[in-house]
Write a protein that holds these residues in place. Structure first.
Motif, PDB file in Angstrom:
ATOM      1  N   ASP A 144      -1.240   7.990   6.277  1.00  0.00           N
ATOM      2  CA  ASP A 144      -3.108   7.218   6.636  1.00  0.00           C
ATOM      3  C   ASP A 144      -3.574   6.950   7.521  1.00  0.00           C
ATOM      4  N   ASP A 174      -6.461   7.171  -1.589  1.00  0.00           N
ATOM      5  CA  ASP A 174      -6.201   6.282  -1.970  1.00  0.00           C
ATOM      6  C   ASP A 174      -6.521   6.027  -2.896  1.00  0.00           C
ATOM      7  N   HIS A 184       1.697   3.977  -3.070  1.00  0.00           N
ATOM      8  CA  HIS A 184       1.288   5.508  -2.231  1.00  0.00           C
ATOM      9  C   HIS A 184       3.101   6.673  -2.794  1.00  0.00           C
ATOM     10  N   HIS A 242       0.704  -1.934   0.544  1.00  0.00           N
ATOM     11  CA  HIS A 242      -0.187   0.013   0.149  1.00  0.00           C
ATOM     12  C   HIS A 242       1.167   1.591  -0.221  1.00  0.00           C
TER      13      HIS A 242
HETATM   14 ZN   LIG Z   1      -3.962   4.589   1.830  1.00  0.00          ZN
END
Ligand SMILES: [Zn+2]
Ligand SMILES: [Zn+2]
Ligand SMILES: [Zn+2]
Length: 770
Positions: free
Chosen positions: A518, A748, A499, A495
């Motif tokens: 996040d 996201d 990013h 994840h």
């Molecule tokens: Zn995220």
């Protein structure tokens, strides 16, 4: 007679979004205006070829108009000009018909565009044939993406196919000099879609003027579902509480802010501060929702955006919206996407009656079908830069240009929340409209159809499918299904690495130290991550360099919903939290019983841990009494940010760094012990300051150690203005470059792009420039 030297011939190639956007008629008109001879034609891979002959000065002016007065829908990426002597080849200026092959190029699909000024003037002119025609459009404006079913972009392939052009519209459609030459959406009251009102069970209400009637119903306190370009909005007045409260109740949205549509820019200035950049965005042809600061004299109902310092505002973008405001005095209407919980925005008329009937009093329908659903885009301005929160209507599916060329076509399917999908092809990334939280069948279906639509429009064949590392995400399963169908492989990307890849790729960077903060992402070690410092190298992959201290998630997901659990977990390391919990028992759904359970869990230990930055902000929010329950994503942190406005750093805490870990326990403890000494504003500010400075300092040290010159900030926390600004100051003080997202969301919604970019960069080698 002209001497030879003052005449020229120019052969011009223009690439970008220049097909299907009224570019050729524009060139035609511009050439005629400057008395030039020649031709214009669409060519293969999304470029237009123009030949003009005439006076030198006229050609110069033509070139200037080409760049400065281009149609709003057009995007010019590149212009090449070859000047020669006048060959006297032409007798007039003509538009040469394009071949079907040329129109098949995927990049021609423009996004939807708001009504242009000329159409608006015509709509408001009582003598005009299209007076009061709510769907008036031309080649410069109107829907595109939301009506296209397949290519080439001809009326027959759009949802306008049901409406046969009348003779008047047809004449305009066929005249090259007309604004509506080849405008596939051309229509008038006689031949185009019509509107009608209906009760909440779908029964038609007779009305001479359904749109203005709808406006009146809104100011009388009714809740309406209004059909737009890409889906339905649920609308209410903004100056009476009752309908908003009623709407909150039926939607089970107790606190989540509603976006509003204001009458015009002057009205927006009466309740919000609007900078020059924000005004430009609000009035641009995209007309996104812009997050604005509420003014001191803010007078709309508190219920619109409770507990927040800002409010999402957009301006009318179709004729229908303008007409809603006619004859009523309401400054703005709530205009929120009409979607049942966890489902995408509603698009069909019958579906609307079924799914929204219990929420609204009336429907304002129109007769055109929606081919692609598309929510409004949301942006905010930080300094003078635009930051994308939701990239959808008006932006999608216009491609993002990469600074390098990918060898493989990669499909990124995103994560779980606020998902988009992305098809990365050569040097372009086509990112879908906002899909939503892909947790159930409805949104998965939407993800699937939006993805397949883009694959079809771009005519691409996928080589690799990229997805999140989380083994149980719905999108991960979808990636495997897709790969099976297509006979290709799957590449999972962590994840926060995704990013970082998104940020690096957007800026064409070879290397970046990315601070990624996040709420949650599945880590390489299977743990919950969310406060990470990542070293990203294009073509090489990425590495976690440092992170926030691991903190206990007391009760797992419950700690996300009830931030006091998070706070108790952190505080329990050094203080006795029994008093704190007992005195706040009423903040827990099950009161004392639940408190006892939390205390028992704390004593037992072996609680799952997280490095999430969002959870630390949540904990601070709860300790300060700002927010005890998260009813929508990001709520405690967003309210903390609002509370910090106007605050200062009173704690002056030195960041405590232990190895590669920024400790957060001392922060939460200081906040807890200083609660009665300082104002909430100052403490909220101090907490955000600590995290920003601490993370930025680690990133700076790592950048020096590794010889990297750029530091970036990504993840949902990057929407926080104070944290971003503080990080920027720390980084720039050390003469390093600081970057944030500009064309992709930091949250996201940008993951699919990052996943695809990370995978494509391995296969293609790194970009040349650093
Ligand atoms: Zn995220
Ligand atoms: Zn127009
Ligand atoms: Zn007509």
């Amino acid at each position: 007679m002209h001497s030879e030297s003052d005449r020229l011939r120019a052969e011009v190639r223009v690439s970008g979004i220049v097909q299907g956007v009224g570019f050729r008629p524009f060139i035609y008109r511009t050439a005629i205006k400057h008395k030039l001879l020649g031709s214009v034609q669409n060519r293969g891979d999304a470029y237009v070829e123009i030949i003009v002959e005439g006076k030198k000065d006229s050609i110069k002016q033509f070139m200037q108009d080409l760049k400065e007065r281009k149609p709003p829908l057009a995007r010019i990426d590149h212009v090449t000009v070859n000047y020669t002597d006048d060959k006297m080849e032409f007798e007039k200026f003509t538009i040469i018909d394009s071949s079907k092959v040329a129109e098949l190029s995927g990049s021609v699909i423009p996004p939807d565009v708001s009504i242009c000024n000329q159409c608006l003037t015509e709509m408001q002119d009582p003598l005009n044939r299209r007076h009061d025609y709510f769907f008036i459009t031309c080649t410069d404006c109107g829907p595109r993406y939301t009506i296209i079913e397949r290519l080439p972009y001809d009326r027959q392939n759009t949802t306008m196919k049901e409406f046969q052009m009348c003779d008047f519209c047809k004449t305009e459609y066929q005249k090259p000099a007309n604004r509506r030459f080849h405008a596939q959406t051309v229509a008038c009251p006689k031949c185009g879609p019509k509107t009608y009102l209906a009760t909440n069970n779908g029964h038609r209400v007779e009305s001479e003027d359904p749109i203005r009637e709808a406006g009146k119903l809104l100011v009388e306190g009714n809740v309406l579902a209004v059909k737009g370009y890409g889906g339905f909005h649920v609308a209410t007045a903004t100056t009476i509480d009752e309908p908003i409260i009623r709407l909150r109740k039926v939607k089970h949205r107790s606190e989540k802010p509603f976006a509003i549509m204001a009458r015009n820019l002057e009205t927006v200035r009466t309740f919000a501060d609007v900078s020059e950049t924000e005004a430009q965005l609000l009035t641009s042809f995209i007309k996104p929702i812009v997050l604005l600061r509420k003014r001191s004299g803010y007078y709309l109902c508190d219920q619109v955006a409770p507990g927040l310092y800002n409010i999402g505002v957009m301006l009318p973008y179709t004729g229908l919206h303008f007409m809603l405001f006619d004859g009523v005095r309401e400054p703005a209407f709530v205009m929120t996407s009409a979607n049942p919980p966890d489902e995408p925005i509603v698009t069909g008329n019958e579906e609307a009656v079924q799914k929204l009937g219990n929420e609204v009093d009336y429907f304002l329908f129109h007769e055109r079908q929606i081919a692609q659903r598309c929510d409004d885009s949301v942006v905010r301005v930080q300094g003078k830069k635009v930051s994308m929160i939701r990239r959808s209507r008006g932006y999608a599916p216009a491609p993002i240009r990469l600074k390098w060329r990918a060898r493989d076509c990669v499909l990124g399917v995103g994560g779980e929340l606020n998902t988009t999908s992305c098809v990365l092809l050569k040097d372009k990334a086509f990112v879908s409209q906002h899909i939503g939280d892909v947790e159930n069948l409805e949104t998965l279906r939407f993800l699937r159809s939006a993805t397949e639509h883009i694959l079809q429009l771009t005519n691409s064949k996928v080589d690799v499918v990229a997805c999140d590392l989380h083994p149980r995400f719905t999108t991960t399963k979808y990636a495997h299904d897709m790969a099976n169908e297509l006979g290709c492989s799957v590449s999972p990307i962590q994840h926060h690495h995704a990013h970082a890849a998104a940020l690096a790729t957007e800026h064409g960077l070879n290397k970046v130290i990315a601070i990624v903060c996040d709420g949650y992402g599945y880590g390489v070690d299977g743990q919950s991550w969310g406060g990470e410092i990542i070293n990203y190298e294009a073509g090489e992959g990425s590495k976690r360099l440092a992170h926030l201290e691991e903190q206990p998630l007391v009760g797992g997901d419950l700690a996300t919903r009830f931030p006091l659990r998070m706070a108790a977990g952190i505080l329990s390391k050094t203080v006795n939290v029994e008093d704190l919990l007992h005195s706040n028992a009423k903040r827990f759904p099950y009161g004392e019983e639940e408190v006892a359970l939390v205390l028992q869990q704390l004593r037992k230990g072996s609680i799952p841990k997280t490095t999430s930055c969002g959870r630390v902000l949540d904990a601070v929010s709860a300790v300060l009494g700002i927010c005890y329950e998260r009813t929508y994503e990001g709520e405690p942190a967003m309210k903390l940010e609002s509370a910090a406005i106007g605050g200062k750093d009173v704690l002056e805490l030195e960041p405590v760094v232990n190895g590669a870990v920024l400790e957060t326990t001392p922060l939460v403890h200081e906040i807890f012990h200083s609660k009665d000494l300082y104002s909430i504003h100052d403490l909220a500010f101090s907490a955000q300051h600590y995290l920003a400075v601490g993370l930025a300092q680690i990133a700076v040290d790592e950048a020096h150690r590794l010889g990297v010159s750029t530091i970036g900030f990504s993840g949902g926390v990057a929407y926080n203005e104070q944290i971003t600004q503080t990080m920027k100051e720390v980084v720039e003080k050390d003469r390093l470059r600081f970057v944030v997202h500009e064309s992709m969301p930091a949250g996201d919604g940008g993951l699919s792009f990052g996943q695809a970019a990370a995978v494509a960069s391995w296969h293609s080698g790194a970009p040349d420039d650093d």
